[in-house]
Design an enzyme around this catalytic site. Structure first.
Site, PDB file in Angstrom:
ATOM      1  CE1 TYR A  98      -3.446  -3.118   0.840  1.00 20.81           C
ATOM      2  CE2 TYR A  98      -4.713  -1.599   0.743  1.00 20.81           C
ATOM      3  CZ  TYR A  98      -3.985  -2.672   1.001  1.00 20.81           C
ATOM      4  OH  TYR A  98      -5.003  -3.591   0.719  1.00 20.81           O
ATOM      5  CE  LYS A 113       3.402 -17.967  -0.014  1.00 19.04           C
ATOM      6  NZ  LYS A 113       3.210 -19.096   0.095  1.00 19.04           N
ATOM      7  CG  ASP A 145       0.198 -20.938   1.673  1.00 20.93           C
ATOM      8  OD1 ASP A 145       0.939 -20.513   2.503  1.00 20.93           O
ATOM      9  OD2 ASP A 145       1.515 -20.747   0.505  1.00 20.93           O
ATOM     10  CG  ASP A 203      -7.602  -5.284   2.507  1.00 19.72           C
ATOM     11  OD1 ASP A 203      -9.137  -4.579   3.108  1.00 19.72           O
ATOM     12  OD2 ASP A 203      -7.883  -4.012   1.206  1.00 19.72           O
TER      13      ASP A 203
END
Ligand code: ATP
Ligand code: MG
Length: 344
Positions: A125, A172, A206, A230
């Protein structure tokens, strides 16, 4: 009794409908708040202003707290999102979203009680995007040690104060070794050096999403960088009844802006059917924030009474359409007001 002046931004779409319902409940409960109304979003543009007018930002700086309805940012016309701008300009670096199961709202799970803490200022962002060649565009993921450490410290302090037991970071870092790697390193460091009292865990995002939908009860506080926060916020909203029941706060050093996780819901705007609960819950968070930062016990008391009233309303089957009920926005607000201070 002293009152607190606070900024009110009705916003776009369902914003004005849910905002006025929430104002009525707050007033009926005797919340010691006095509103100063300002605009943002499409409404501000229509008044010939910027999507985020300077005087709106200035008012929040001055009064310290705001309750904000969802604001629309016109797509593809060179406007930066109102929400992203606001978070950056006021440095509201911590987004907090409590997600809990509600009596009377049927979902797959009972006893979900999670808090999502999202880094609110960087990651993907950062808004740094480039056209590299005719064929290639690029978006830059930014992480700084300052922001990663700041959000980690904020999360551990929050967990400690709220008597939460465990923080799990979703990441991640196996792929984004530098950016997510830094996020993890900072969280580990704060855990070890400052908050060994709180349990700490790391899960690849994930796998984390799978675990969340299999058994959300295994998580307590989730700490995530911006984009993951988000996405996972909406996922978690789905676990407890949807966007109509998840509140949020964007908190900085001096200011805090409280808003529902949902957007302006243009598909149902103007029909008087939107669920005002997410914004009402956000207002309850605002009252608790005032209680904590300004030591005002009246705010804490009012917040507690409103929470009991909406829990009762839902348990009694008073619900808006998104939760399978048949009440409109105002009728649902009335159902809450009727239950304020009802003997148990
Ligand atoms: P925005 O671009 O402003 O984020 P959006 O198109 O992403 O808007 P959301 O507002 O996030 O839409 O809503 C997604 C879906 O959830 C829509 O179908 C909307 O009607 C529904 N929804 C969102 N908020 C509420 C609410 N408070 N009450 C009832 N339904 C809601
Ligand atoms: Mg949305």
């Amino acid at each position: 009794m002293s009152t607190h002046r606070a900024v009110l931004i009705p916003g776009d779409g369902i914003g004005p409908e849910v905002t006025s319902a929430v104002q009525r409940v707050l007033q009926a409960a005797g919340a010691p708040l006095e509103w100063e109304e300002h605009q943002a979003g499409v409404k501000a543009l229509e008044n010939g202003d910027d999507v985020l007018p300077e005087e709106t930002v200035e008012a929040i700086r001055r009064l310290g707290v705001a309750l904000k309805g969802p604001c629309t940012t016109p797509v593809g016309e060179g406007f930066t999102s109102v929400n992203v701008q606001l978070r950056k300009r006021l440095n509201l670096y911590a987004a907090v979203r409590p997600v809990r199961s509600l009596d009377g709202v049927q979902t797959r799970f009972e006893n979900v009680d999670l808090v999502i803490i999202r880094e609110n200022t960087e990651g993907l962002y950062s808004g740094v995007e480039n056209q590299v060649t005719d064929d290639v565009v690029m978006s830059m993921k930014v992480a700084t040690e300052t922001a990663c450490t700041r959000i980690a410290r904020w999360a551990f302090r929050y967990a400690t104060r709220r008597d939460r037991k465990k923080i799990t970071v979703f990441h991640k870092a196996n792929i984004m070794k530098m950016t997510d790697g830094l996020f993890l390193r900072c969280a580990r460091q704060i855990h070890k050096a400052e908050y060994p009292n709180i349990e700490y865990d790391e899960v690849i995002i994930d796998a984390g999403c799978m675990k969340l939908v299999q058994n959300p009860g295994q998580f307590d506080v989730l700490l995530l960088e911006n984009l993951y926060g988000d996405v996972v916020s909406d996922l978690c909203a789905g676990l407890v009844g949807g966007l109509g029941v998840v509140p949020g706060a964007n908190i900085g050093e001096e200011q805090a802006v409280f808003e529902a996780v949902h957007g302006s819901a243009p598909d149902i705007a103007g029909n008087g059917v939107a669920n005002p609960l997410a914004l009402l819950m956000s207002a309850v968070m605002l009252l608790n924030y005032l209680a904590e930062t300004r030591g005002d016990d009246v705010c804490r008391d009012v917040a507690g009474r409103i929470r009991i009233a909406y829990d009762r309303a839902l348990a009694d089957g008073a619900k808006t359409g998104d939760l399978g009920g048949d009440l409109g926005t105002d009728a649902f607000a009335d159902a809450i007001i009727e239950r304020l201070d009802q003997p148990s």
